[in-house]
Scaffold this active site. Sequence first.
Site, mmCIF file in Angstrom:
data_model
loop_
_atom_site.group_PDB
_atom_site.id
_atom_site.type_symbol
_atom_site.label_atom_id
_atom_site.label_comp_id
_atom_site.label_asym_id
_atom_site.label_seq_id
_atom_site.Cartn_x
_atom_site.Cartn_y
_atom_site.Cartn_z
ATOM 1 N N ASP A 155 0.835 -1.207 0.000
ATOM 2 C CA ASP A 155 0.000 0.000 0.000
ATOM 3 C C ASP A 155 0.867 1.254 0.000
ATOM 4 O O ASP A 155 0.552 2.246 -0.667
ATOM 5 C CB ASP A 155 -0.918 0.005 1.228
ATOM 6 N N GLU B 77 -2.556 -2.487 -9.169
ATOM 7 C CA GLU B 77 -1.305 -1.744 -9.296
ATOM 8 C C GLU B 77 -1.176 -1.077 -10.654
ATOM 9 O O GLU B 77 -0.080 -0.681 -11.057
ATOM 10 C CB GLU B 77 -0.108 -2.670 -9.058
#
Length: 288
Positions: A182, A208
């Site tokens: 994260d 992502e």
Amino acid sequence: MHQTVPDSDGGRPPAEQRSACLVVMKGDNVGHKYDLDRELIAGRESATSIHLDDGLVSRSHAKFTPDTVGVRLFDLCSTNGTFVNDKQINSTYLDDGDQIRIGKTILKFIYRNNVEAAFHEHIYSLTRFDGLTGIHNRQTFDNTIANAIAKVANNGAPLALMLFDIDHFKRCNDTHGHRAGDHVLKEVSGTVRDNTREGDFVARYGGEEFAVIIHGLAPPGPARYADHIRALIEAKRIEFEGQAIAVTISAGVATWSSHMRAPAHLIELADQRLYRAKQAGRNQIIAL
């Protein structure tokens, strides 16, 4: 109770200069907020402040005018009328909480010092921005790319799309943990956001994967721009809890052309080039 307002202010006492806004409750862009710090015109014409792409809406349909009394709404002789709380009006001052119907769209009028305004602003933020990275989300990207293509189809300005993802992101999660993953997502998105040009658009496309809409650069400009972003991320020192994490990206870049028929064609081409960049060894840009 609303009344059509003649030339006078109807005996309404002068109001404090309170900022107000309109929030879309029903229609396209639900949650979108329009600040009433200046006069706004709603209509079907693309140049209007509140653009409503709806056949029931006139080109210039209604006008919202702030003054020393409050905010006054005028119907601009529209074909299908302007309604406040389901009552057709010609001209009226708006009260906190009023619902304005223009075609298929319903807007709620809110004074900004009302706690409900803060709630709507929060909901608006949730509908447009990714909760983790703070950049625009996929839904906002889908709307923005469609609008951008519609504009360049008329004016012929260059438009390109960069799709990129973080190389070996699963390995990062497996090695350093999901909290570190994260952190990487936030660092990468922040780097891209802080280094794009004014007017360009950055969004988290999913997981992502990220998207950058690039305006005004003809080839090979978008590819060079994308490689500049790639190099910035490769050079960035990212640390999480004392551990350095090396991060690179792979990207595909595609430029809109007149033979494309829909945003999906531009997105698909950029995505194919992203896949080729990954297959070719990652940490690179493919634009052809």
